[in-house]
Design a protein around this motif. Structure first.
Motif, PDB file in Angstrom:
ATOM      1  N   CYS A  19       0.600  -0.978   0.498  1.00 55.84           N
ATOM      2  CA  CYS A  19       0.391  -0.117  -0.166  1.00 55.84           C
ATOM      3  C   CYS A  19       0.816   1.242   0.313  1.00 55.84           C
ATOM      4  O   CYS A  19       1.720   1.263   0.808  1.00 55.84           O
ATOM      5  CB  CYS A  19      -1.011  -0.016   1.168  1.00 55.84           C
ATOM      6  SG  CYS A  19      -1.868   1.726   1.349  1.00 55.84           S
ATOM      7  N   LEU A  21       0.151   4.029   1.066  1.00 56.12           N
ATOM      8  CA  LEU A  21      -0.131   5.004   1.779  1.00 56.12           C
ATOM      9  C   LEU A  21       0.377   4.606   3.555  1.00 56.12           C
ATOM     10  O   LEU A  21       0.986   4.988   3.926  1.00 56.12           O
ATOM     11  CB  LEU A  21      -1.377   5.235   2.526  1.00 56.12           C
ATOM     12  CG  LEU A  21      -2.157   6.532   1.363  1.00 56.12           C
ATOM     13  CD1 LEU A  21      -3.741   6.715   1.710  1.00 56.12           C
ATOM     14  CD2 LEU A  21      -1.415   7.601   1.545  1.00 56.12           C
ATOM     15  N   CYS A  22       0.019   3.410   4.011  1.00 55.97           N
ATOM     16  CA  CYS A  22       0.879   2.807   5.346  1.00 55.97           C
ATOM     17  C   CYS A  22       1.637   1.384   4.844  1.00 55.97           C
ATOM     18  O   CYS A  22       2.022   0.683   5.596  1.00 55.97           O
ATOM     19  CB  CYS A  22      -0.529   1.973   5.917  1.00 55.97           C
ATOM     20  SG  CYS A  22      -1.199   0.365   4.782  1.00 55.97           S
ATOM     21  N   ASP A  23       2.238   1.609   3.356  1.00 54.54           N
ATOM     22  CA  ASP A  23       3.241   0.147   3.166  1.00 54.54           C
ATOM     23  C   ASP A  23       2.990  -1.173   4.343  1.00 54.54           C
ATOM     24  O   ASP A  23       3.680  -1.640   3.776  1.00 54.54           O
ATOM     25  CB  ASP A  23       4.327   0.550   3.783  1.00 54.54           C
ATOM     26  CG  ASP A  23       5.551  -0.047   3.509  1.00 54.54           C
ATOM     27  OD1 ASP A  23       5.592   0.373   2.418  1.00 54.54           O
ATOM     28  OD2 ASP A  23       6.484   0.257   3.724  1.00 54.54           O
ATOM     29  N   GLY A  24       2.052  -1.647   3.651  1.00 57.85           N
ATOM     30  CA  GLY A  24       1.420  -3.093   3.955  1.00 57.85           C
ATOM     31  C   GLY A  24       0.400  -3.785   3.516  1.00 57.85           C
ATOM     32  O   GLY A  24       0.803  -3.288   1.828  1.00 57.85           O
ATOM     33  N   LYS A  45      -8.155  -0.521   3.615  1.00 60.42           N
ATOM     34  CA  LYS A  45      -8.726   0.032   4.684  1.00 60.42           C
ATOM     35  C   LYS A  45      -7.970   1.434   4.424  1.00 60.42           C
ATOM     36  O   LYS A  45      -9.062   2.207   4.614  1.00 60.42           O
ATOM     37  CB  LYS A  45      -6.994  -0.323   5.483  1.00 60.42           C
ATOM     38  CG  LYS A  45      -8.351  -0.059   6.815  1.00 60.42           C
ATOM     39  CD  LYS A  45      -7.136  -0.722   7.717  1.00 60.42           C
ATOM     40  CE  LYS A  45      -7.741  -0.586   9.116  1.00 60.42           C
ATOM     41  NZ  LYS A  45      -6.350  -1.316  10.276  1.00 60.42           N
ATOM     42  N   CYS A  46      -7.136   2.158   3.313  1.00 57.81           N
ATOM     43  CA  CYS A  46      -6.554   3.397   3.194  1.00 57.81           C
ATOM     44  C   CYS A  46      -7.050   3.816   1.728  1.00 57.81           C
ATOM     45  O   CYS A  46      -7.717   5.506   2.222  1.00 57.81           O
ATOM     46  CB  CYS A  46      -4.871   2.895   3.052  1.00 57.81           C
ATOM     47  SG  CYS A  46      -4.216   2.944   3.927  1.00 57.81           S
ATOM     48  N   LYS A  49     -10.700   5.144   3.896  1.00 55.77           N
ATOM     49  CA  LYS A  49     -10.309   6.239   4.452  1.00 55.77           C
ATOM     50  C   LYS A  49     -10.018   7.422   3.686  1.00 55.77           C
ATOM     51  O   LYS A  49     -10.989   8.818   3.878  1.00 55.77           O
ATOM     52  CB  LYS A  49      -8.502   6.446   5.478  1.00 55.77           C
ATOM     53  CG  LYS A  49      -8.910   6.399   6.449  1.00 55.77           C
ATOM     54  CD  LYS A  49      -7.714   6.298   7.790  1.00 55.77           C
ATOM     55  CE  LYS A  49      -6.880   7.325   7.659  1.00 55.77           C
ATOM     56  NZ  LYS A  49      -5.654   7.159   8.064  1.00 55.77           N
TER      57      LYS A  49
END
Ligand SMILES: [Zn+2]
Length: 66
Positions: A19, A21-24, A45-46, A49
């Motif tokens: 991801c 944004l969150c690097d997940g 999730k991002c 959001k």
């Protein structure tokens, strides 16, 4: 055999993606919208959001558990 190899490659690429944004780790990549000014894919999730940040009130029907 080539067909199977191609399928594997696609699956691997999908699971290897991170991801922006969150690097997940991404199970299902979401494409960021142009106006978000984000280059790359987002996790669910991002993405949710961002949607609620940019379009408040328009996505109340989206089931957010948090
Ligand atoms: Zn994320």
């Amino acid at each position: 055999m080539v067909f199977i190899t191609n399928q594997k490659a696609v699956l691997y690429m999908g699971s290897d993606e991170k991801c922006t944004l969150c690097d997940g780790k991404i199970d299902h990549p979401y494409l960021a919208m142009k106006e978000w000014d984000i280059d790359g894919h987002l996790c669910g999730k991002c993405y949710s959001k961002k949607l609620s940040e940019f379009y408040p009130g328009e996505h109340e029907r989206v089931n957010l558990s948090e």
